[in-house]
Motif scaffolding. Sequence first.
Motif, mmCIF file in Angstrom:
data_model
loop_
_atom_site.group_PDB
_atom_site.id
_atom_site.type_symbol
_atom_site.label_atom_id
_atom_site.label_comp_id
_atom_site.label_asym_id
_atom_site.label_seq_id
_atom_site.Cartn_x
_atom_site.Cartn_y
_atom_site.Cartn_z
ATOM 1 N N SER A 154 0.745 -1.148 0.152
ATOM 2 C CA SER A 154 0.053 -0.053 0.105
ATOM 3 C C SER A 154 0.878 1.357 -0.194
ATOM 4 O O SER A 154 0.527 2.545 -0.090
ATOM 5 N N LYS A 155 2.120 1.089 0.182
ATOM 6 C CA LYS A 155 2.954 2.359 -0.083
ATOM 7 C C LYS A 155 4.021 2.066 -0.915
ATOM 8 O O LYS A 155 4.336 0.778 -1.474
ATOM 9 N N PRO A 156 4.684 3.146 -1.478
ATOM 10 C CA PRO A 156 5.840 2.889 -2.480
ATOM 11 C C PRO A 156 6.906 2.334 -1.994
ATOM 12 O O PRO A 156 7.490 2.362 -1.019
ATOM 13 N N GLN A 202 9.533 15.267 0.158
ATOM 14 C CA GLN A 202 8.547 14.812 -0.529
ATOM 15 C C GLN A 202 7.815 16.036 -1.223
ATOM 16 O O GLN A 202 7.266 15.921 -2.244
ATOM 17 N N ARG A 232 5.725 17.074 -5.002
ATOM 18 C CA ARG A 232 4.458 17.689 -4.564
ATOM 19 C C ARG A 232 4.337 19.003 -5.349
ATOM 20 O O ARG A 232 3.297 19.417 -5.873
ATOM 21 N N GLU A 280 2.039 13.388 -6.607
ATOM 22 C CA GLU A 280 1.931 13.051 -5.078
ATOM 23 C C GLU A 280 2.736 11.707 -4.877
ATOM 24 O O GLU A 280 2.253 10.649 -5.241
ATOM 25 N N THR A 327 2.800 9.643 -2.164
ATOM 26 C CA THR A 327 2.377 8.385 -1.701
ATOM 27 C C THR A 327 1.410 7.678 -2.405
ATOM 28 O O THR A 327 1.002 6.458 -2.417
ATOM 29 N N GLU A 328 1.180 8.330 -3.638
ATOM 30 C CA GLU A 328 0.291 7.474 -4.866
ATOM 31 C C GLU A 328 0.953 6.604 -5.874
ATOM 32 O O GLU A 328 0.361 5.964 -6.508
ATOM 33 N N PHE A 367 11.163 9.864 3.438
ATOM 34 C CA PHE A 367 10.635 9.159 2.833
ATOM 35 C C PHE A 367 10.411 7.583 3.602
ATOM 36 O O PHE A 367 9.548 6.827 3.144
ATOM 37 N N ILE A 406 6.976 7.131 4.680
ATOM 38 C CA ILE A 406 5.895 6.565 3.305
ATOM 39 C C ILE A 406 6.290 5.454 2.517
ATOM 40 O O ILE A 406 5.607 5.110 1.682
ATOM 41 N N ALA A 407 7.552 4.633 2.918
ATOM 42 C CA ALA A 407 8.024 3.603 2.188
ATOM 43 C C ALA A 407 7.662 2.255 2.809
ATOM 44 O O ALA A 407 7.694 1.955 3.759
ATOM 45 N N HIS A 408 7.336 1.496 1.872
ATOM 46 C CA HIS A 408 7.164 -0.054 1.866
ATOM 47 C C HIS A 408 8.459 -0.625 2.055
ATOM 48 O O HIS A 408 8.665 -1.523 2.939
#
Length: 506
Positions: free
Chosen positions: A303-305, A430, A434, A439, A441-442, A458, A461-463
């Motif tokens: 679900s995350k980048p 980030q 932006r 974006e 996170t998308e 990062f 927000i990182a997988h």
Amino acid sequence: MARIAIGGFQHETNTFAPTKAEYDAFTRGGGWPALVSGEAMFEAVAGINISVAGFIEGARASGHDLVPTTWAAASPSAEVTDDAFDRISGLIVDGLRAALAAGNLDAVYLCLHGAMVTESHEDGEGELLRRVRAVVGPDLPVVASLDLHGNITRACFDAATAMVAYKTYPHIDMADTGRRTAAILDKILVEGVPFKAFRQLEFLIPLSWQCTMAEPSGPIYDRMAALETGGVWTASYLPGFPAADIADCGPTILAYGTTQADADRAADAVATDVTGHEAAFAGKIYDPDEAVAEARRLAAGASKPVVIADTQDNPGAGGNSDTTGMLRALVSSGVDRAAIGLIIDPEAAKAAHAAGVGATITVALGGHSGIPGDSPFKGSFVVEAIHDGNTTGTGPFYKNARMALGPSAALRIGGVRIAVASRKVQMADQALYRFVGIEPTEQAILVNKSSVHFRADFTPIAHAILVAAAPGPMIADPAQLPWSRLRPGVRLSPNGPVWKGRAGAL
Ligand SMILES: [Zn+2]
């Protein structure tokens, strides 16, 4: 209350990088405040995560009277030109002369990096301190804050009364280091000059494995901080900047204490700790296609980048932030929802602004630095956004830093979006996606032109995070660099080959 002159001059020099730092690079600042002199310095640096800002806060809280000279920084690159070095050193030294002419001076504080190389001086900071000492004399307390990447020489160490380096990489404690330097100066003004110890280690450490958010560096700094008690005033471990072809490239330890034994004890403990973990400064580095394939595998169902560090074109280490190896790997993989940034290309940004949002432009993007194995990426791109490039950092590393990136744009080719700007800054925030409407996170995959600093903003927000090496100027493994002036006997990577000196030089 003391009267303290303050100034700063920061540059991290990658002598293998393609472009030198001219005076203009300092008047722009490259993500940091532009060159500033006199009272304007206070407003220019206020609230930014840089050491001079923290020093000003700390010294003012102690009631000191501050006399600003000049502060300047530029993005890392190849050598600082003699013109730039002489002019900026001259501004600082002239400021010190004026401060002395106007009254008694109790101390000098300098906000330095520690890895500046100029066209004429391997040790930029050592030369600056020599010029400062020539004006203020040998006995006035001169303290400095340093970047964790400084390659500190004995001469530089000897010239300063005390120096304090960052303890984090990503550098989220830059302002805090200034506050800590102010506290050490307060102690010096009350208790006198400390005893000090200097140690230089004999192996180079790749940037990627210096990160303090991971083993072994994080715990080494924790153990060092625990030593700073009693007779040990402050200790600094600098893993160094392993892309400066100078005799004194490499890790150093600086310690200050009430007695020589205190300073020596702290320095030796840290040196033993770091050398004892030599083999642990290591990790996996992917080639571009392999990195994208692994990122796609990890991103499936995440679900995350997945974030890939395009480490060899890190502008924070002297790259021009325009190589195309990772862009090529993303596009050829057919990946959807990927983004890469920043790619610095003023011509492409100009073309995007001329064509307008929604238009398609055909350009040769990036690849203009002449790096072996790299070339412009020719293609047709949809212009998704344009921007004037004036933006502000929001993450822990670039917090509140006001950036002037020049004409900028978001370009798209297939499922890959590219954040393009005209002036380089490290993708460590980030906000740098932006501001052109991407974006982060998308995205399924993000490719950041950064080695380690991006991790501060990062990681949350990182997988997963991977490190990739596409052709670029900041060679991830220092053993692969064409050394010339490095002192013989140094291991070129942890447990790596021993540098024997340039052929015929021994
Ligand atoms: Zn650094």
